[in-house]
Write a protein that holds these residues in place. Structure first.
Motif, mmCIF file in Angstrom:
data_model
loop_
_atom_site.group_PDB
_atom_site.id
_atom_site.type_symbol
_atom_site.label_atom_id
_atom_site.label_comp_id
_atom_site.label_asym_id
_atom_site.label_seq_id
_atom_site.Cartn_x
_atom_site.Cartn_y
_atom_site.Cartn_z
ATOM 1 N N ASP A 90 23.710 22.929 -1.061
ATOM 2 C CA ASP A 90 24.876 23.047 -1.954
ATOM 3 C C ASP A 90 25.562 21.684 -2.118
ATOM 4 O O ASP A 90 26.017 21.326 -3.203
ATOM 5 C CB ASP A 90 25.907 24.022 -1.354
ATOM 6 C CG ASP A 90 25.522 25.474 -1.565
ATOM 7 O OD1 ASP A 90 24.672 25.760 -2.426
ATOM 8 O OD2 ASP A 90 26.082 26.332 -0.859
ATOM 9 N N CYS A 114 14.529 26.161 -10.342
ATOM 10 C CA CYS A 114 14.638 26.804 -9.033
ATOM 11 C C CYS A 114 13.335 27.553 -8.776
ATOM 12 O O CYS A 114 13.042 28.537 -9.442
ATOM 13 C CB CYS A 114 15.827 27.762 -9.055
ATOM 14 S SG CYS A 114 16.228 28.473 -7.459
ATOM 15 N N ASN A 130 15.987 31.957 -7.314
ATOM 16 C CA ASN A 130 17.003 32.886 -6.832
ATOM 17 C C ASN A 130 17.831 33.271 -8.064
ATOM 18 O O ASN A 130 18.344 32.361 -8.707
ATOM 19 C CB ASN A 130 17.873 32.183 -5.782
ATOM 20 C CG ASN A 130 18.963 33.074 -5.220
ATOM 21 O OD1 ASN A 130 19.070 34.238 -5.570
ATOM 22 N ND2 ASN A 130 19.780 32.512 -4.352
ATOM 23 N N ALA A 176 14.705 26.029 -2.099
ATOM 24 C CA ALA A 176 15.391 26.587 -0.922
ATOM 25 C C ALA A 176 14.501 27.568 -0.149
ATOM 26 O O ALA A 176 14.666 27.752 1.056
ATOM 27 C CB ALA A 176 16.688 27.267 -1.358
ATOM 28 N N TYR A 177 13.537 28.191 -0.851
ATOM 29 C CA TYR A 177 12.673 29.203 -0.212
ATOM 30 C C TYR A 177 11.247 28.708 -0.036
ATOM 31 O O TYR A 177 10.327 29.515 0.143
ATOM 32 C CB TYR A 177 12.721 30.505 -1.033
ATOM 33 C CG TYR A 177 14.128 31.026 -1.135
ATOM 34 C CD1 TYR A 177 14.676 31.787 -0.111
ATOM 35 C CD2 TYR A 177 14.940 30.676 -2.214
ATOM 36 C CE1 TYR A 177 15.998 32.212 -0.168
ATOM 37 C CE2 TYR A 177 16.266 31.093 -2.277
ATOM 38 C CZ TYR A 177 16.777 31.858 -1.250
ATOM 39 O OH TYR A 177 18.087 32.268 -1.301
ATOM 40 N N THR A 235 16.122 23.193 2.405
ATOM 41 C CA THR A 235 17.257 23.510 3.273
ATOM 42 C C THR A 235 16.813 24.103 4.605
ATOM 43 O O THR A 235 15.712 24.663 4.716
ATOM 44 C CB THR A 235 18.200 24.510 2.552
ATOM 45 O OG1 THR A 235 19.300 24.816 3.402
ATOM 46 C CG2 THR A 235 17.483 25.800 2.185
ATOM 47 N N SER A 237 18.717 26.399 5.796
ATOM 48 C CA SER A 237 19.533 27.623 5.798
ATOM 49 C C SER A 237 18.734 28.913 5.681
ATOM 50 O O SER A 237 19.230 29.975 6.041
ATOM 51 C CB SER A 237 20.523 27.598 4.629
ATOM 52 O OG SER A 237 21.437 26.549 4.768
HETATM 53 C C1 LIG Z 1 20.717 29.482 -0.483
HETATM 54 C C2 LIG Z 1 20.398 28.567 -1.597
HETATM 55 C C3 LIG Z 1 20.860 27.246 -1.634
HETATM 56 C C4 LIG Z 1 21.911 26.716 -0.719
HETATM 57 O O1 LIG Z 1 21.551 26.580 0.542
HETATM 58 P P1 LIG Z 1 22.392 25.716 1.569
HETATM 59 O O2 LIG Z 1 21.412 24.726 2.030
HETATM 60 O O3 LIG Z 1 22.816 26.696 2.599
HETATM 61 O O4 LIG Z 1 23.562 25.089 0.874
HETATM 62 C C5 LIG Z 1 20.446 26.420 -2.650
HETATM 63 N N1 LIG Z 1 19.656 26.875 -3.618
HETATM 64 C C6 LIG Z 1 19.220 28.143 -3.642
HETATM 65 C C7 LIG Z 1 18.348 28.584 -4.738
HETATM 66 C C8 LIG Z 1 19.590 29.032 -2.641
HETATM 67 O O5 LIG Z 1 19.190 30.290 -2.688
#
Ligand SMILES: *Cc1c(COP(=O)(O)O)cnc(C)c1O
Length: 366
Positions: free
Chosen positions: A91, A158, A162, A191-192, A219, A221
């Motif tokens: 983010d 993306c 998402n 992110a995934y 990420t 996360s």
């Molecule tokens: C969860 C997510 C993010 C953000 O992840 P952080 O690293 O926690 O800020 C960014 N892009 C997408 C598509 C996400 O799903």
């Protein structure tokens, strides 16, 4: 006060409801959150071992350059150290990129449906947002190309997307990038990435050398299970990194998060096991949807966006009362759908049981 005009009627991000709040609200013993695509298995056990005896000096500022994590990640990804930038989650990188490239008079192109932070940040900067509808949950790359003009600064891609979960094939991505003007930055948000099992769609890192106008975002996360630690990173040609770096807040990670991320990346066995379990969970979701004739998007992630044939806000509420926090499709631009994080096998089964009961109440299942 002389606020920016753009932020006048803006609302703060509405995250998935916290577990404790829902427990209290509905007087529940147990609540499962399947709303924010966090890893249901947590993080590598090595991290919890480290935290038991962590001797980290919190009185000193972190290394803003993240040298030790940078060295580890450069090695892990087989890129140069100057091809990396770290964020307080990805983010933070989205915000840095937006701040660097978007302002009133320029435009930015993205999919519709996609991750809300792209347009939220663009709105703050007063840039024009051009949304190109997805087709079967996938980016319409030819239409996105058509939306690009001389005033376009940033294109957001993306993959996997998402909230649909759909991944873009590597060859389609390459064909698209070959046609994007060289002075337009393409943000490839992965992110995934770790959850993608089709090896044909995982060879994206070489893109940063083939196309020096691409930045890849990843990420800790999601698959790494470290959303609470806030570490994301960007990978790009050093000329892009060098431009964005001055926009970065000086100490945007923490001392502890650098240590944790290094341990996490060293434990690829954990990721492998989580990805395998996620695949099994995905089969459960697909079987559930097939059984009830509910449409779902083919997911390359740890969540599934699927049809419920009922009002998604109502079903969201009813599920919460029954101890499951999910994401209403309405909030994501997909009314009539739910986005649900794939949980453990037991969580998934318990969830399906409650969802079946709710959909029966709603007259969807008979
Ligand atoms: C969860 C997510 C993010 C953000 O992840 P952080 O690293 O926690 O800020 C960014 N892009 C997408 C598509 C996400 O799903």
């Amino acid at each position: 006060m002389k606020w920016k005009q753009q932020i006048h009627n803006m609302k703060a991000y509405q995250p998935g409801k916290p577990i404790e709040a829902v427990k209290e609200m509905y007087n529940l013993q147990e609540v499962v959150k399947l709303a924010s695509n966090e890893n249901p298995f947590g993080c590598s056990p090595k991290i919890n071992e480290f935290l038991q005896q962590a001797a980290v000096n919190h009185a000193i500022y972190p290394d803003g350059y993240a040298q030790s994590l940078r060295t580890v990640m450069a090695q892990h990804l087989q890129v140069s150290e100057n091809e990396l930038i770290f964020g307080n989650g990805s983010d933070d990188l989205i915000a840095m990129i937006t701040r660097s490239l978007l302002y009133p008079g320029v435009n930015t192109v993205m999919a519709d449906l996609t991750f809300s932070q792209y347009w939220h940040n663009a709105d703050i900067e007063g840039a024009e947002v051009r949304k190109v509808p997805v087709v079967d949950g996938a980016h319409d790359l030819p239409k996105m190309l058509e939306a690009i003009d001389d005033n376009t600064s940033v294109v957001w891609v993306c993959s996997p997307n998402n909230p649909t979960g759909v991944v873009i094939a590597d060859d389609e991505l390459r064909a698209f990038l070959a046609q994007v003007p060289k002075d337009v930055l393409v943000v490839l948000d992965e992110a995934y990435f770790e959850y993608v099992v089709d090896e044909r769609h995982k060879n994206t890192l070489p893109l940063i050398h083939e196309f020096p106008n691409v930045i890849i975002l990843r990420t800790f996360s999601k698959a790494y299970g470290l959303a609470g630690f806030r570490v994301g990173y960007g990978i790009a040609h050093q000329s892009i990194i060098a431009k964005i770096d001055p926009v970065r807040a000086p100490f945007n990670n923490t001392v502890l998060s650098h240590e944790i991320a290094k341990i996490a990346v060293a434990d690829q066995q954990f990721i492998k096991e989580c990805v395998a379990a996620n695949e099994r969970g995905k089969r459960q979701f697909e079987a559930f949807c097939d059984k009830h004739g509910l449409h779902y998007y083919p997911s390359a992630t740890n969540f599934v966006l699927f049809e419920i044939k009922a009002d998604s806000d109502i079903v969201f509420e009813k599920l919460m009362q029954r101890g499951f926090i999910v994401r209403s499709g309405r909030a994501l631009g997909a009314p009539g759908y739910l986005r649900v994080t794939i949980g453990t096998e037991e969580q998934n089964n318990a969830f399906f049981e409650q969802l079946e009961a709710v959909l029966q109440e709603q007259g969807v299942l008979v």
